[in-house]
Structure formats: C-alpha cells, structure tokens
Motif scaffolding. Structure first.
Motif, PDB file in Angstrom:
ATOM      1  N   ALA A 253      14.920 -22.299  43.711  1.00 27.32           N
ATOM      2  CA  ALA A 253      13.543 -22.266  44.220  1.00 27.32           C
ATOM      3  C   ALA A 253      12.617 -23.097  43.347  1.00 27.32           C
ATOM      4  O   ALA A 253      11.767 -23.850  43.847  1.00 27.32           O
ATOM      5  CB  ALA A 253      13.061 -20.819  44.300  1.00 27.32           C
ATOM      6  N   ALA A 254      12.773 -22.994  42.030  1.00 28.18           N
ATOM      7  CA  ALA A 254      11.914 -23.744  41.114  1.00 28.18           C
ATOM      8  C   ALA A 254      12.109 -25.246  41.280  1.00 28.18           C
ATOM      9  O   ALA A 254      11.152 -26.029  41.197  1.00 28.18           O
ATOM     10  CB  ALA A 254      12.207 -23.327  39.678  1.00 28.18           C
ATOM     11  N   SER A 255      13.342 -25.667  41.567  1.00 27.53           N
ATOM     12  CA  SER A 255      13.632 -27.104  41.688  1.00 27.53           C
ATOM     13  C   SER A 255      13.023 -27.707  42.945  1.00 27.53           C
ATOM     14  O   SER A 255      12.813 -28.919  43.017  1.00 27.53           O
ATOM     15  CB  SER A 255      15.144 -27.333  41.689  1.00 27.53           C
ATOM     16  N   ARG A 256      12.733 -26.868  43.959  1.00 28.13           N
ATOM     17  CA  ARG A 256      12.209 -27.379  45.223  1.00 28.13           C
ATOM     18  C   ARG A 256      10.695 -27.476  45.247  1.00 28.13           C
ATOM     19  O   ARG A 256      10.119 -27.958  46.228  1.00 28.13           O
ATOM     20  CB  ARG A 256      12.702 -26.492  46.376  1.00 28.13           C
ATOM     21  N   ALA A 257      10.052 -27.034  44.204  1.00 30.49           N
ATOM     22  CA  ALA A 257       8.598 -27.194  44.052  1.00 30.49           C
ATOM     23  C   ALA A 257       7.825 -26.754  45.291  1.00 30.49           C
ATOM     24  O   ALA A 257       6.973 -27.474  45.815  1.00 30.49           O
ATOM     25  CB  ALA A 257       8.260 -28.651  43.717  1.00 30.49           C
ATOM     26  N   GLY A 258       8.141 -25.570  45.796  1.00 34.64           N
ATOM     27  CA  GLY A 258       7.397 -25.031  46.935  1.00 34.64           C
ATOM     28  C   GLY A 258       7.972 -25.365  48.291  1.00 34.64           C
ATOM     29  O   GLY A 258       7.529 -24.800  49.296  1.00 34.64           O
ATOM     30  N   ARG A 259       8.918 -26.290  48.365  1.00 34.77           N
ATOM     31  CA  ARG A 259       9.552 -26.599  49.660  1.00 34.77           C
ATOM     32  C   ARG A 259      10.551 -25.502  49.986  1.00 34.77           C
ATOM     33  O   ARG A 259      11.502 -25.274  49.248  1.00 34.77           O
ATOM     34  CB  ARG A 259      10.262 -27.949  49.609  1.00 34.77           C
ATOM     35  N   ARG A 260      10.353 -24.824  51.085  1.00 36.33           N
ATOM     36  CA  ARG A 260      11.178 -23.672  51.411  1.00 36.33           C
ATOM     37  C   ARG A 260      12.202 -24.007  52.489  1.00 36.33           C
ATOM     38  O   ARG A 260      12.074 -24.988  53.207  1.00 36.33           O
ATOM     39  CB  ARG A 260      10.291 -22.500  51.857  1.00 36.33           C
ATOM     40  N   PHE A 261      13.166 -23.141  52.585  1.00 35.97           N
ATOM     41  CA  PHE A 261      14.207 -23.295  53.590  1.00 35.97           C
ATOM     42  C   PHE A 261      13.750 -22.728  54.932  1.00 35.97           C
ATOM     43  O   PHE A 261      12.973 -21.780  55.001  1.00 35.97           O
ATOM     44  CB  PHE A 261      15.484 -22.552  53.171  1.00 35.97           C
ATOM     45  N   LEU A 262      14.273 -23.329  55.982  1.00 36.25           N
ATOM     46  CA  LEU A 262      14.172 -22.777  57.327  1.00 36.25           C
ATOM     47  C   LEU A 262      15.589 -22.437  57.770  1.00 36.25           C
ATOM     48  O   LEU A 262      16.505 -23.246  57.627  1.00 36.25           O
ATOM     49  CB  LEU A 262      13.552 -23.799  58.288  1.00 36.25           C
ATOM     50  N   LEU A 263      15.779 -21.228  58.282  1.00 36.18           N
ATOM     51  CA  LEU A 263      17.090 -20.780  58.724  1.00 36.18           C
ATOM     52  C   LEU A 263      17.117 -20.629  60.242  1.00 36.18           C
ATOM     53  O   LEU A 263      16.232 -20.005  60.818  1.00 36.18           O
ATOM     54  CB  LEU A 263      17.445 -19.439  58.070  1.00 36.18           C
ATOM     55  N   VAL A 264      18.143 -21.211  60.872  1.00 37.53           N
ATOM     56  CA  VAL A 264      18.326 -21.102  62.320  1.00 37.53           C
ATOM     57  C   VAL A 264      19.600 -20.291  62.558  1.00 37.53           C
ATOM     58  O   VAL A 264      20.683 -20.697  62.141  1.00 37.53           O
ATOM     59  CB  VAL A 264      18.442 -22.483  62.985  1.00 37.53           C
ATOM     60  N   PRO A 265      19.500 -19.105  63.211  1.00 39.06           N
ATOM     61  CA  PRO A 265      20.665 -18.232  63.324  1.00 39.06           C
ATOM     62  C   PRO A 265      21.786 -18.792  64.187  1.00 39.06           C
ATOM     63  O   PRO A 265      21.553 -19.477  65.181  1.00 39.06           O
ATOM     64  CB  PRO A 265      20.092 -16.945  63.927  1.00 39.06           C
ATOM     65  N   THR A 266      23.010 -18.489  63.768  1.00 33.21           N
ATOM     66  CA  THR A 266      24.217 -18.802  64.521  1.00 33.21           C
ATOM     67  C   THR A 266      25.282 -17.817  64.048  1.00 33.21           C
ATOM     68  O   THR A 266      24.962 -16.822  63.399  1.00 33.21           O
ATOM     69  CB  THR A 266      24.651 -20.270  64.315  1.00 33.21           C
ATOM     70  N   ARG A 267      26.542 -18.050  64.371  1.00 28.78           N
ATOM     71  CA  ARG A 267      27.618 -17.211  63.865  1.00 28.78           C
ATOM     72  C   ARG A 267      28.800 -18.099  63.486  1.00 28.78           C
ATOM     73  O   ARG A 267      29.101 -19.081  64.171  1.00 28.78           O
ATOM     74  CB  ARG A 267      28.068 -16.156  64.877  1.00 28.78           C
ATOM     75  N   ALA A 268      29.460 -17.723  62.381  1.00 26.68           N
ATOM     76  CA  ALA A 268      30.626 -18.457  61.901  1.00 26.68           C
ATOM     77  C   ALA A 268      31.663 -17.464  61.410  1.00 26.68           C
ATOM     78  O   ALA A 268      31.326 -16.486  60.729  1.00 26.68           O
ATOM     79  CB  ALA A 268      30.232 -19.396  60.764  1.00 26.68           C
ATOM     80  N   ASN A 269      32.921 -17.687  61.749  1.00 25.46           N
ATOM     81  CA  ASN A 269      34.007 -16.821  61.277  1.00 25.46           C
ATOM     82  C   ASN A 269      33.753 -15.359  61.617  1.00 25.46           C
ATOM     83  O   ASN A 269      34.090 -14.458  60.846  1.00 25.46           O
ATOM     84  CB  ASN A 269      34.209 -17.002  59.774  1.00 25.46           C
ATOM     85  N   THR A 270      33.145 -15.107  62.772  1.00 23.29           N
ATOM     86  CA  THR A 270      32.758 -13.784  63.280  1.00 23.29           C
ATOM     87  C   THR A 270      31.679 -13.131  62.433  1.00 23.29           C
ATOM     88  O   THR A 270      31.409 -11.941  62.574  1.00 23.29           O
ATOM     89  CB  THR A 270      33.966 -12.809  63.393  1.00 23.29           C
ATOM     90  N   GLN A 271      31.031 -13.891  61.560  1.00 27.76           N
ATOM     91  CA  GLN A 271      30.041 -13.349  60.640  1.00 27.76           C
ATOM     92  C   GLN A 271      28.665 -13.968  60.925  1.00 27.76           C
ATOM     93  O   GLN A 271      28.564 -15.080  61.455  1.00 27.76           O
ATOM     94  CB  GLN A 271      30.457 -13.646  59.193  1.00 27.76           C
ATOM     95  N   PRO A 272      27.579 -13.252  60.575  1.00 29.88           N
ATOM     96  CA  PRO A 272      26.249 -13.835  60.766  1.00 29.88           C
ATOM     97  C   PRO A 272      26.074 -15.072  59.898  1.00 29.88           C
ATOM     98  O   PRO A 272      26.537 -15.113  58.755  1.00 29.88           O
ATOM     99  CB  PRO A 272      25.300 -12.704  60.339  1.00 29.88           C
ATOM    100  N   ALA A 273      25.424 -16.085  60.448  1.00 26.70           N
ATOM    101  CA  ALA A 273      25.285 -17.357  59.746  1.00 26.70           C
ATOM    102  C   ALA A 273      23.966 -18.012  60.133  1.00 26.70           C
ATOM    103  O   ALA A 273      23.296 -17.610  61.094  1.00 26.70           O
ATOM    104  CB  ALA A 273      26.460 -18.276  60.070  1.00 26.70           C
ATOM    105  N   PHE A 274      23.601 -19.052  59.380  1.00 32.30           N
ATOM    106  CA  PHE A 274      22.370 -19.794  59.631  1.00 32.30           C
ATOM    107  C   PHE A 274      22.596 -21.276  59.355  1.00 32.30           C
ATOM    108  O   PHE A 274      23.235 -21.633  58.359  1.00 32.30           O
ATOM    109  CB  PHE A 274      21.240 -19.336  58.698  1.00 32.30           C
ATOM    110  N   GLY A 275      22.044 -22.130  60.228  1.00 29.64           N
ATOM    111  CA  GLY A 275      21.856 -23.509  59.852  1.00 29.64           C
ATOM    112  C   GLY A 275      20.720 -23.545  58.854  1.00 29.64           C
ATOM    113  O   GLY A 275      19.702 -22.866  59.026  1.00 29.64           O
ATOM    114  N   CYS A 276      20.880 -24.306  57.782  1.00 29.91           N
ATOM    115  CA  CYS A 276      19.905 -24.306  56.683  1.00 29.91           C
ATOM    116  C   CYS A 276      19.222 -25.671  56.611  1.00 29.91           C
ATOM    117  O   CYS A 276      19.892 -26.710  56.585  1.00 29.91           O
ATOM    118  CB  CYS A 276      20.625 -23.998  55.381  1.00 29.91           C
ATOM    119  N   TYR A 277      17.878 -25.649  56.583  1.00 35.50           N
ATOM    120  CA  TYR A 277      17.089 -26.880  56.617  1.00 35.50           C
ATOM    121  C   TYR A 277      15.989 -26.822  55.559  1.00 35.50           C
ATOM    122  O   TYR A 277      15.509 -25.749  55.190  1.00 35.50           O
ATOM    123  CB  TYR A 277      16.424 -27.058  57.987  1.00 35.50           C
TER     124      TYR A 277
END
Length: 316
Positions: A253-277
C-alpha cells in the motif's frame, strides 16, 4: 470407432474429439498447474491424435486413447524446465523478507466457466476438491508419474490395469506410486469450506473486497485464519500468518502512494476470485483467489500477470 471409420476428414475428427476437449484441458491443467501450458499441451495432443488416427485400433475407447496421448504429452512437458518455471518478476517495491520461497511458481488459476457441472452432490464435492488450488499445488510437488497415477486413478477413476496400460508400466508399479502419492498429498485440500456461493461465503468475500480495496490492512487481517498464507505466483515470495501478511500488504500500500486496487468478482478453481486492477479498469495487474475455511480466509493467492483477467472474460 471401428477400422472402417479410422480414415476420416478433419470435420469428422473434430466432431469425434470435441466432446472430450474440456475434460482434457482440465486434465492437462491438473498435471501441469499452468493454464497456459495446459492449453498448449491440449493442442499438441489434438495434433498428435489427428496424425495418429490411422493407427488407432479401437482396442480402447476414444476417450482413453486421448487421455493416453495427453498424459504422456504432459509428462514430456514437465521435463522441459524452461516451460515449467517462468522467470521471477522484479517487485516494484522492496517487500518484507518472506516466510519462505515457494517452489510452484508456475501455478496459474483455472476459470470456473470452463468446469463442467457434476451431476450430484457427492460428485460436485469430489470435482471441487480435485481442482482447488491446494490440490493442484500439491500435485506439482509430486514426482510427475506419481501425480499422473493419482489423477488417473483417484480423480478420473481409471482402473489400475488401465492406468498401467496408459503409462506403459505394471499394475504393481501403479499401486506403489498411488500409495506414495496419496500419503504425500494427505491433508493438502482444506476441509470445512463453505458451499460455493453460500450467504456465508458471499459475506466474507464482500468484507474482504471492501477492506482490500480500501488498503485497510487491519480489516483484511481480521478475516484471516491464524495459519493463513499469502502467495504471489510467479514470484516465489510467500508470507505465513496474519503478522507477516500484514507486513506485506502495508508495504504494498505504501509503495502505491494512494493508488488503490479495484476488484472485479469472478471464480477460479471453484473458489471466490477477483480480477485485480490499478487506476480503474485500464491497468490490470493480475487475479486474486481466496481459499475459505469455515468463516475465515486461509489463503490469499495473488497471481501476477496483466493478461490473467482476460482469460476470465474480464476487462483487460
């Protein structure tokens, strides 16, 4: 298929193997742990099947014949270290010292959209366990032929005699390899996971997403089991326990200087997952998969790779 149908045109061949392509892709993924490599080996399998069609004598089913080709192609691919182990990425910041360096850096997620729906509750449970990340990673730590025997016998339910024929070995060797593989994999798949898509799972995943996208490290840590892991294939860095995970998330978090992630839900390997942006949907950075145990998260696997969301039908 009989001798009279062995000489076929390409369209007829496609119709012959199409029914098996999805299960063969999953088989190659279980063997290799990499979705990209599984796609490549599946194509090699189909090319080899087409070229060898005239030599198919019909002594086994088409499905068994295709599994023989696919399994042996996977074993060949596992001998290629360049294909198996991707280059280690350079972190964009100075991460904390990891708890350990992981061995299975080629591991990739598998889209749930490509999984067939099993017919009954027992089959659904078995199919789910046989594609969970813990199981796939465990297979990668086995000697390749042990992994092949375990998948063919315990997941695909081929008989001992059939597996021996597929691998060109003896029934005694198959039984020995299976016993050793089962012993080494014992306990690799976590139990007490909530039903996929259940209200409990949805609530836990929502709370994780809210905390993660807000860089609320304490909020994420509150959702973890005491023995939780964070891993980041193809980077080898792994962090075990809430304190170690908190240290990594804080540094990130400190390295991103305030730029945060956006997560878009999906599923992978029968488990909850997110595309990360980062910075909206214009900068994909990978895919994040959660392993859930009871009402907590026991593992966070943050797969690095800008092209991963595309494989899940997400913006890229």
């Amino acid at each position: 298929m009989t001798r009279s149908t062995r000489t076929v045109d390409e369209q007829a061949f496609r119709e012959l193997v199409t029914a098996h392509e999805r299960e063969l892709l999953l088989h190659c993924y279980r063997m290799l742990g990499s979705f990209a490599d599984a796609e490549d080996v599946l194509q090699e399998t189909l090319v080899a099947a087409w070229r060898g069609l005239d030599g198919f004598e019909g002594r086994s089913s088409v499905r068994t014949w295709l599994y023989r080709i696919a399994t042996n192609r996977c074993l060949n691919a596992q001998r290629d270290a360049r294909r198996r182990r991707p280059p280690e990425p350079v972190p964009p910041f100075d991460p904390p010292t990891p708890t350990r360096r992981g061995e299975v850096t080629w591991l990739q997620p598998y889209p749930d959209a490509l999984l067939d729906t099993a017919p009954g509750p027992e089959a659904r449970s078995s199919a789910r366990e046989a594609v969970e990340l813990a199981f796939i990673a465990g297979l990668q730590r086995l000697p390749p032929r042990q992994a092949a025997v375990l998948v063919l016998r315990d997941v695909l339910d081929f008989s001992t005699a059939e597996v021996a024929d597929l691998l060109g070995t003896t029934a005694t060797a198959v039984k020995g390899a299976l016993q050793r593989a089962r012993a080494r994999l014992d306990g690799q798949v976590p139990d007490h996971a909530p039903r996929p898509g259940s209200p409990g799972e949805r609530d836990l995943v929502r709370r994780f997403a809210d905390a993660y996208t807000a860089d609320d490290v304490e909020g994420v840590v509150a959702l973890l089991t005491d023995d939780a892991w964070l891993a980041m294939p193809p980077a080898p860095h792994e962090y075990r326990g809430p304190a170690a995970i908190a240290g990594f998330l804080g540094a990130s978090a400190a390295s991103r200087a305030g730029r945060r992630f956006l997560l878009v839900p999906t599923r992978a390997n029968t488990q909850p997952a997110f595309g990360c942006y980062l910075a909206g949907l214009d900068q994909p950075v990978g895919l994040l998969v959660l392993t859930v145990r009871d009402d907590r998260i026991s593992a966070i696997t943050r797969f690095l790779g800008e092209d991963l969301p595309r494989r899940f039908g997400l913006p890229c």
